[in-house]
Design an enzyme around this catalytic site. Structure first.
Site, PDB file in Angstrom:
ATOM      1  N   CYS A  50       0.817  -1.208   0.000  1.00 20.01           N
ATOM      2  CA  CYS A  50       0.000   0.000   0.000  1.00 20.01           C
ATOM      3  C   CYS A  50       0.860   1.271   0.000  1.00 20.01           C
ATOM      4  O   CYS A  50       1.353   1.659  -1.056  1.00 20.01           O
ATOM      5  CB  CYS A  50      -1.005  -0.045   1.143  1.00 20.01           C
ATOM      6  N   HIS A  61      -3.753  -4.576   0.168  1.00 19.34           N
ATOM      7  CA  HIS A  61      -3.097  -5.203   1.319  1.00 19.34           C
ATOM      8  C   HIS A  61      -3.174  -6.718   1.191  1.00 19.34           C
ATOM      9  O   HIS A  61      -4.151  -7.321   1.648  1.00 19.34           O
ATOM     10  CB  HIS A  61      -3.779  -4.784   2.623  1.00 19.34           C
ATOM     11  N   GLU A  94      -1.781  -8.919   2.786  1.00 18.61           N
ATOM     12  CA  GLU A  94      -1.719  -9.607   4.087  1.00 18.61           C
ATOM     13  C   GLU A  94      -3.090  -9.993   4.634  1.00 18.61           C
ATOM     14  O   GLU A  94      -3.203 -10.921   5.422  1.00 18.61           O
ATOM     15  CB  GLU A  94      -0.952  -8.753   5.109  1.00 18.61           C
TER      16      GLU A  94
HETATM   17  N1  GLN Z   1      -1.663   6.705   3.074  1.00 18.37           N
HETATM   18  C1  GLN Z   1      -1.878   6.011   1.869  1.00 18.37           C
HETATM   19  C2  GLN Z   1      -3.276   6.263   1.302  1.00 18.37           C
HETATM   20  O1  GLN Z   1      -4.149   6.694   2.003  1.00 18.37           O
HETATM   21  C3  GLN Z   1      -1.630   4.528   2.035  1.00 18.37           C
HETATM   22  C4  GLN Z   1      -2.580   3.871   2.991  1.00 18.37           C
HETATM   23  C5  GLN Z   1      -2.098   2.518   3.467  1.00 18.37           C
HETATM   24  O2  GLN Z   1      -0.918   2.216   3.412  1.00 18.37           O
HETATM   25  N2  GLN Z   1      -3.007   1.707   3.965  1.00 18.37           N
HETATM   26  O3  GLN Z   1      -3.528   6.031   0.148  1.00 18.37           O
END
Ligand code: GLN
Length: 559
Positions: free
Chosen positions: A389, A530, A532
């Protein structure tokens, strides 16, 4: 068969493993042939876990539906290999909000709306709905907090009434703790006895007591608890600390816990096969994987002391383990705070010793430049890199700055005025933000992505058996939790500059996976989603496994 409910309640103190107990009970009943649905009740007033700080509360787990919930839901999904839905999670906030809104809409026909029966009634309705939606035989419901808290009383009361009205169909399991004070060196049962008395004062008698503690329970104490708490001795289950949480279902089975629970519910096992065999093999693999591989996890939430990390990133840690164990390796994770790099307290050269680097998800601006230098070091020194992410967005920024020469490349999360926002919010989101609707601007839950031919990503999903070897269907579905995206205006520049977007949304507007081809780097890959959240013990995540294959190659060179 009438639907059965098993309530799991904590005694003495929190943090003794109610979540793992609930997951393990679910697991052993599943193995006996029943369809089981786990439910988590969080007594706090938050309506969901979306606004909670992970360093205080632990990871925010995301369901396929997009619901942001407690990390225990992740444990249930991993142990029981299921996908849970919104009906399987509730907080006091959710329950009260529903009742208050219903009242405002004249849903109670002018009656005085009260905690009992309206709040308890809504709790019962939700539990029944989750049982119905999952078409399960048995619900295992974890009531958060500890007996004696103010916040969970309504839930215990709802459970009491359900038990009263359905004799024989509802069980209570108390997960208690037996301390061994250092000065005495002896296991004490009194706090457990007091918890049970407190539970009795609510009108609830536990049917089983799980005796957590540093050591196994001896016969004398087992009997003491049994007599003072009015349960049969074989209903007191010893649950000492163990190395791996995945051992717990097997330990329960050693005490014939599953069979005794079924007997108490007047049920007989539906399956006599050894359905726990694959699980046993997995646990065996944990024990036999001795050779270590060294992974640096570099992030920005790591300044509250090591002990909280395991909670804030629990799904990442477990995903790492499943893939590493499946390849017979023991992962050793070392945590780095990227702010230390920025402050000059450590050098990125330090990462040269590691077999792989992970940058997990995160929000906000602190520590970002340290992460970007880490990613640059991984790229230039061919250290396997996996970005989750934020870890993908920063990979894209690093590539823009240092390979494409777009020096001020940035994300609007950090510098909305930068000229080159290679990571930005989509136009439709900008409109919502202008209206102050922040909540609605997150991309949450499962979204499909199409994988590119001849990519590392596709190869990973094919070799894990998730996608067929041949054929046109190269679609995956993964869970998201973010607000920003790779800016479509720059897609072509990146592609021409050698970065491969190997996963894209079906309409090709959103970039889901970025990678470098293998002839340029052994593994340099980031995912906007994600991965995970969908890694399970018996089906490790394909991308984590592909990362570990590269890590193992690197570790051979590091030897
Ligand atoms: N801060 C980033 C976003 O909002 C990534 C978010 C994250 O890593 N879950 O897109």
């Amino acid at each position: 068969m009438k639907h059965k409910y098993i309530f799991v309640i904590g005694g003495v103190m929190s943090g003794v493993g109610k979540g793992v107990t609930t997951s393990s009970i679910g697991k052993i009943l599943q193995a006996k042939g029943f369809k089981v649905n786990p439910v988590k009740i969080d007594p706090y007033l938050n309506v969901d876990a979306g606004t909670m700080n992970p360093t205080e509360h632990g990871e925010v787990f995301v369901l396929g539906s997009g619901m942001e919930c407690d990390q225990d839901m992740g444990n249930y999904e991993r142990f029981m290999d299921v996908n849970l839905g919104n009906a399987d999670y509730m907080t006091s906030g959710m329950v009260y909000k529903h009742v208050i809104e219903k009242e405002r809409n004249l849903g109670y026909s002018g009656k005085c709306v009260e905690a009992i029966p309206h709040i308890t009634g809504e709790i019962k309705r939700r539990l029944e709905e989750s049982a119905k939606k999952s078409k399960s035989d048995i619900s295992v419901i974890e009531i958060g907090g500890t007996v004696g808290d103010y916040q969970n009383i309504m839930f215990i009361e709802a459970a009491r009434v359900m038990a009263l009205k359905n004799p024989g169909d509802v069980l209570f399991i108390l997960v208690s703790y037996l301390p061994v004070p250092g000065t005495l060196g002896e296991m004490k049962t009194k706090p457990t006895q007091n918890s049970i008395r407190m539970l009795n004062s609510y009108g609830v008698q536990p049917n089983f007591i799980i005796a957590r503690g540093p050591y196994p329970l001896d016969e004398r104490r087992k009997e003491k608890i049994a007599i003072s708490c009015s349960v049969p001795t074989e209903h007191v289950i010893s649950a000492p600390d163990i190395e791996s949480i995945y051992d717990v279902p097997l330990n329960f089975e050693k005490e014939k816990f599953g069979t005794i629970v079924l007997k108490s519910l007047n049920l007989k096992a539906k399956s006599r096969a050894d359905n726990l065999a694959p699980w046993r093999k997995f646990v065996q693999k944990i024990k036999s994987s001795k050779e270590e591989v060294n992974i640096a996890v570099v992030g920005k939430y790591f300044d509250t002391g090591d002990f909280v990390l395991s909670d804030a990133y629990i799904s990442v840690i477990e995903a790492v383990k499943f893939s590493a164990y499946s390849l017979g390796k023991k992962p050793k994770l070392t945590w780095f705070n990227s702010k230390d790099i920025e402050k000059g307290q450590m050098s990125v050269e330090e990462f040269g010793k590691y077999d792989g680097i992970i940058v997990p998800g995160g929000f906000g601006e602190s520590g970002i430049e340290g992460l970007i230098s880490t990613i640059q070091y991984a790229r230039e020194n061919k250290i396997p890199y996996f970005g989750l992410c934020y870890g993908m967005q920063l990979l894209v920024i690093e590539y823009a700055r240092n390979v494409l020469g777009i020096k001020d490349a940035n994300t609007s999360e950090i510098d909305p005025n930068a000229k080159n926002l290679v990571i930005d919010i989509m136009p439709e989101q900008k409109k919502l933000i202008a209206e102050g609707k922040y909540g609605a601007t997150m991309r949450l839950g499962s979204y499909p992505a199409h994988l590119r031919k001849d990519s590392i990503a596709l190869e990973a999903y094919v070799s894990a058996g998730v996608l067929p070897k041949e054929g046109v269907k190269r679609e995956i579905s993964e869970r998201h939790r973010h607000r920003y995206e790779v800016n479509p205006k720059y897609h072509i520049r990146f592609t021409e500059g050698g970065l491969v977007f190997s996963g894209v949304s079906p309409d090709r507007r959103l970039m889901e996976i970025a990678e470098l081809p293998r002839d340029k780097h052994p593994f340099f890959l980031g995912t906007q989603f994600h991965p995970e959240f969908q890694a399970h013990p018996l089906s490790p995540h394909p991308l984590f496994t592909a990362f570990f294959k590269a890590v193992i190659e690197k570790s051979k060179k590091n030897e």
